[in-house]
Design a protein around this motif. Structure first.
Motif, PDB file in Angstrom:
ATOM      1  N   LEU A 102       0.800  -1.219   0.000  1.00 27.12           N
ATOM      2  CA  LEU A 102       0.000   0.000   0.000  1.00 27.12           C
ATOM      3  C   LEU A 102       0.837   1.275   0.000  1.00 27.12           C
ATOM      4  CD1 LEU A 102      -2.736  -1.080   2.581  1.00 27.12           C
ATOM      5  CD2 LEU A 102      -2.845  -1.148   0.080  1.00 27.12           C
ATOM      6  N   THR A 103       2.144   1.124  -0.072  1.00 24.00           N
ATOM      7  CA  THR A 103       3.034   2.296  -0.037  1.00 24.00           C
ATOM      8  C   THR A 103       3.810   2.413  -1.347  1.00 24.00           C
ATOM      9  OG1 THR A 103       4.687   0.939   1.084  1.00 24.00           O
ATOM     10  CG2 THR A 103       3.278   2.321   2.468  1.00 24.00           C
ATOM     11  N   GLN A 104       3.150   2.173  -2.444  1.00 19.61           N
ATOM     12  CA  GLN A 104       3.838   2.186  -3.727  1.00 19.61           C
ATOM     13  C   GLN A 104       4.249   3.586  -4.166  1.00 19.61           C
ATOM     14  OE1 GLN A 104       1.594  -0.087  -6.593  1.00 19.61           O
ATOM     15  NE2 GLN A 104       1.801  -1.978  -5.433  1.00 19.61           N
ATOM     16  N   ASP A 105       3.813   4.608  -3.409  1.00 15.32           N
ATOM     17  CA  ASP A 105       4.286   5.956  -3.700  1.00 15.32           C
ATOM     18  C   ASP A 105       5.718   6.158  -3.212  1.00 15.32           C
ATOM     19  OD1 ASP A 105       3.860   5.915  -0.986  1.00 15.32           O
ATOM     20  OD2 ASP A 105       2.624   7.709  -0.915  1.00 15.32           O
ATOM     21  N   ALA A 109       5.689   2.955   5.609  1.00 14.05           N
ATOM     22  CA  ALA A 109       4.887   3.167   6.816  1.00 14.05           C
ATOM     23  C   ALA A 109       5.739   3.769   7.921  1.00 14.05           C
ATOM     24  CB  ALA A 109       4.274   1.843   7.272  1.00 14.05           C
ATOM     25  N   ALA A 110       6.979   3.291   8.050  1.00 12.29           N
ATOM     26  CA  ALA A 110       7.878   3.806   9.091  1.00 12.29           C
ATOM     27  C   ALA A 110       8.220   5.270   8.845  1.00 12.29           C
ATOM     28  CB  ALA A 110       9.150   2.963   9.140  1.00 12.29           C
ATOM     29  N   GLN A 111       8.448   5.634   7.596  1.00 12.06           N
ATOM     30  CA  GLN A 111       8.744   7.030   7.278  1.00 12.06           C
ATOM     31  C   GLN A 111       7.528   7.923   7.491  1.00 12.06           C
ATOM     32  OE1 GLN A 111      10.295   6.038   3.337  1.00 12.06           O
ATOM     33  NE2 GLN A 111      12.246   6.994   3.884  1.00 12.06           N
ATOM     34  N   GLN A 112       6.344   7.377   7.276  1.00 10.25           N
ATOM     35  CA  GLN A 112       5.136   8.149   7.552  1.00 10.25           C
ATOM     36  C   GLN A 112       4.991   8.416   9.051  1.00 10.25           C
ATOM     37  OE1 GLN A 112       1.566   6.781   5.479  1.00 10.25           O
ATOM     38  NE2 GLN A 112       2.840   5.954   3.842  1.00 10.25           N
ATOM     39  N   LEU A 113       5.372   7.437   9.881  1.00  9.60           N
ATOM     40  CA  LEU A 113       5.390   7.669  11.331  1.00  9.60           C
ATOM     41  C   LEU A 113       6.388   8.760  11.682  1.00  9.60           C
ATOM     42  CD1 LEU A 113       5.299   4.260  13.250  1.00  9.60           C
ATOM     43  CD2 LEU A 113       3.480   5.931  12.994  1.00  9.60           C
ATOM     44  N   ALA A 114       7.568   8.702  11.057  1.00  8.93           N
ATOM     45  CA  ALA A 114       8.600   9.695  11.333  1.00  8.93           C
ATOM     46  C   ALA A 114       8.142  11.097  10.936  1.00  8.93           C
ATOM     47  CB  ALA A 114       9.889   9.322  10.601  1.00  8.93           C
ATOM     48  N   SER A 115       7.377  11.209   9.861  1.00 12.42           N
ATOM     49  CA  SER A 115       6.844  12.511   9.451  1.00 12.42           C
ATOM     50  C   SER A 115       5.775  12.998  10.419  1.00 12.42           C
ATOM     51  CB  SER A 115       6.261  12.422   8.039  1.00 12.42           C
ATOM     52  OG  SER A 115       7.277  12.166   7.088  1.00 12.42           O
ATOM     53  N   ALA A 116       4.976  12.060  10.937  1.00  8.04           N
ATOM     54  CA  ALA A 116       3.901  12.417  11.861  1.00  8.04           C
ATOM     55  C   ALA A 116       4.444  12.831  13.231  1.00  8.04           C
ATOM     56  CB  ALA A 116       2.934  11.256  12.021  1.00  8.04           C
ATOM     57  N   ALA A 117       5.558  12.226  13.632  1.00 12.35           N
ATOM     58  CA  ALA A 117       6.189  12.554  14.920  1.00 12.35           C
ATOM     59  C   ALA A 117       7.665  12.849  14.653  1.00 12.35           C
ATOM     60  CB  ALA A 117       6.030  11.406  15.906  1.00 12.35           C
ATOM     61  N   GLY A 176      20.131  -1.340   8.194  1.00 11.86           N
ATOM     62  CA  GLY A 176      20.431  -0.051   7.589  1.00 11.86           C
ATOM     63  C   GLY A 176      19.581   1.054   8.169  1.00 11.86           C
ATOM     64  N   GLY A 177      19.625   2.215   7.528  1.00  9.42           N
ATOM     65  CA  GLY A 177      18.888   3.369   8.002  1.00  9.42           C
ATOM     66  C   GLY A 177      17.397   3.256   7.755  1.00  9.42           C
ATOM     67  N   LEU A 178      16.664   4.260   8.233  1.00 11.57           N
ATOM     68  CA  LEU A 178      15.204   4.201   8.122  1.00 11.57           C
ATOM     69  C   LEU A 178      14.745   4.235   6.673  1.00 11.57           C
ATOM     70  CD1 LEU A 178      12.772   4.029  10.060  1.00 11.57           C
ATOM     71  CD2 LEU A 178      12.488   6.496   9.757  1.00 11.57           C
ATOM     72  N   GLU A 179      15.584   4.772   5.785  1.00 13.70           N
ATOM     73  CA  GLU A 179      15.191   4.797   4.374  1.00 13.70           C
ATOM     74  C   GLU A 179      15.062   3.399   3.792  1.00 13.70           C
ATOM     75  OE1 GLU A 179      19.603   4.343   4.234  1.00 13.70           O
ATOM     76  OE2 GLU A 179      18.213   5.559   5.419  1.00 13.70           O
ATOM     77  N   ARG A 180      15.617   2.395   4.488  1.00 12.50           N
ATOM     78  CA  ARG A 180      15.520   1.011   4.024  1.00 12.50           C
ATOM     79  C   ARG A 180      14.318   0.273   4.620  1.00 12.50           C
ATOM     80  NH1 ARG A 180      19.900  -1.049   1.458  1.00 12.50           N
ATOM     81  NH2 ARG A 180      19.525  -3.155   2.256  1.00 12.50           N
ATOM     82  N   ALA A 181      13.556   0.944   5.480  1.00  9.72           N
ATOM     83  CA  ALA A 181      12.378   0.309   6.077  1.00  9.72           C
ATOM     84  C   ALA A 181      11.384  -0.124   5.003  1.00  9.72           C
ATOM     85  CB  ALA A 181      11.705   1.258   7.063  1.00  9.72           C
ATOM     86  N   GLY A 182      11.302   0.648   3.932  1.00 11.46           N
ATOM     87  CA  GLY A 182      10.397   0.276   2.848  1.00 11.46           C
ATOM     88  C   GLY A 182      10.749  -1.061   2.232  1.00 11.46           C
ATOM     89  N   LEU A 183      12.043  -1.386   2.214  1.00 11.14           N
ATOM     90  CA  LEU A 183      12.460  -2.692   1.694  1.00 11.14           C
ATOM     91  C   LEU A 183      11.953  -3.816   2.596  1.00 11.14           C
ATOM     92  CD1 LEU A 183      16.150  -1.905   0.635  1.00 11.14           C
ATOM     93  CD2 LEU A 183      14.090  -1.923  -0.788  1.00 11.14           C
TER      94      LEU A 183
END
Length: 226
Positions: A102-105, A109-117, A176-183
């Motif tokens: 659902l995050t094909q953009d 999900a983890a980065q969305q949490l980071a943006s929210a908080a 790795g870093g949070l940018e790899r959470a999507g993987l």
């Protein structure tokens, strides 16, 4: 550690139970405080209950977001002041009908949490297995403890989550870093589709570590190099 748990579902139950047994102080929080009370009572070991706000406030060391994808960012936005400076652990999987990611953009999900908080230290872990695997004491298969990839950017946050992984009897693996959470989230979508959709043994996909970059010596058949 003082751990706050946002949510009262199966992942909250499975992970918090281990952490209470390991001696951590856990507060379960939910919008339905009766559900939070029942879960805390079932976990036992001094687990407390309260509102989502109470759990976020009490989680001085780690706050687990055990919430469905979509709800997590909403709750984190509401609680961002209470989450400031804290470790926010995300175990969600943004997987929809047909095992669709659902995050094909491209925003995990983890980065969305980071943006929210934005002042929280978000770490991704515990998203690759069904909750019943996390209930095992410990999750060991063929004599080998389950490995748990952990993604994040803050060293202190990563160290705390690695300790919580170890408390389950698992082995933390640097993801790795949070940018790899999507993987990790995409991997979960693939694994779930193979496990549930096709009954495939996902472990059979990967060769042993010694062969991951190719065998050190060429394989032979009948003494002939191939």
């Amino acid at each position: 550690m003082r751990i706050g748990v946002l949510g009262t579902g199966n992942m909250a139950d499975a992970l918090a139970t281990h952490w209470v047994r390991a001696g951590h102080q856990v507060t379960i929080g939910g919008r339905d405080q009766r559900k939070a009370e029942l879960l805390a009572a079932r976990i036992g070991g001094g687990a407390r209950s309260g509102s989502l706000y109470a759990a976020a406030e009490s989680g001085r060391d780690v706050v687990l977001a055990a919430l469905p994808f979509g709800a997590g960012a909403e709750v984190a936005r509401e609680l961002r002041a209470s989450l400031e400076g804290k470790v926010l652990l995300d175990c969600s999987n943004p997987v929809g009908p047909g095992f669709r990611l659902l995050t094909q953009d491209g925003v995990s999900a983890a980065q969305q949490l980071a943006s929210a908080a934005p002042r929280a230290h978000v770490v991704k872990a515990f998203n690759l297995c069904h909750e019943d695997v996390w209930r095992m004491r410990p999750p060991v298969f063929g004599g080998r403890p389950l490995a748990v990839p952990v993604c994040g950017d803050d060293d202190t946050a990563l160290a705390r989550v690695r300790e919580l992984v170890t408390d389950l009897g698992c082995t933390p693996v640097a993801g790795g870093g949070l940018e790899r959470a999507g993987l990790l989230e995409a991997t979960a979508a693939l694994f779930i589709s193979l496990w549930v959709g096709h009954g495939a043994d996902v472990q059979a996909i990967a060769p042993p570590l010694a062969y991951a970059a190719g065998p050190s010596q060429p394989a032979t058949e009948g003494g002939t190099r191939v």
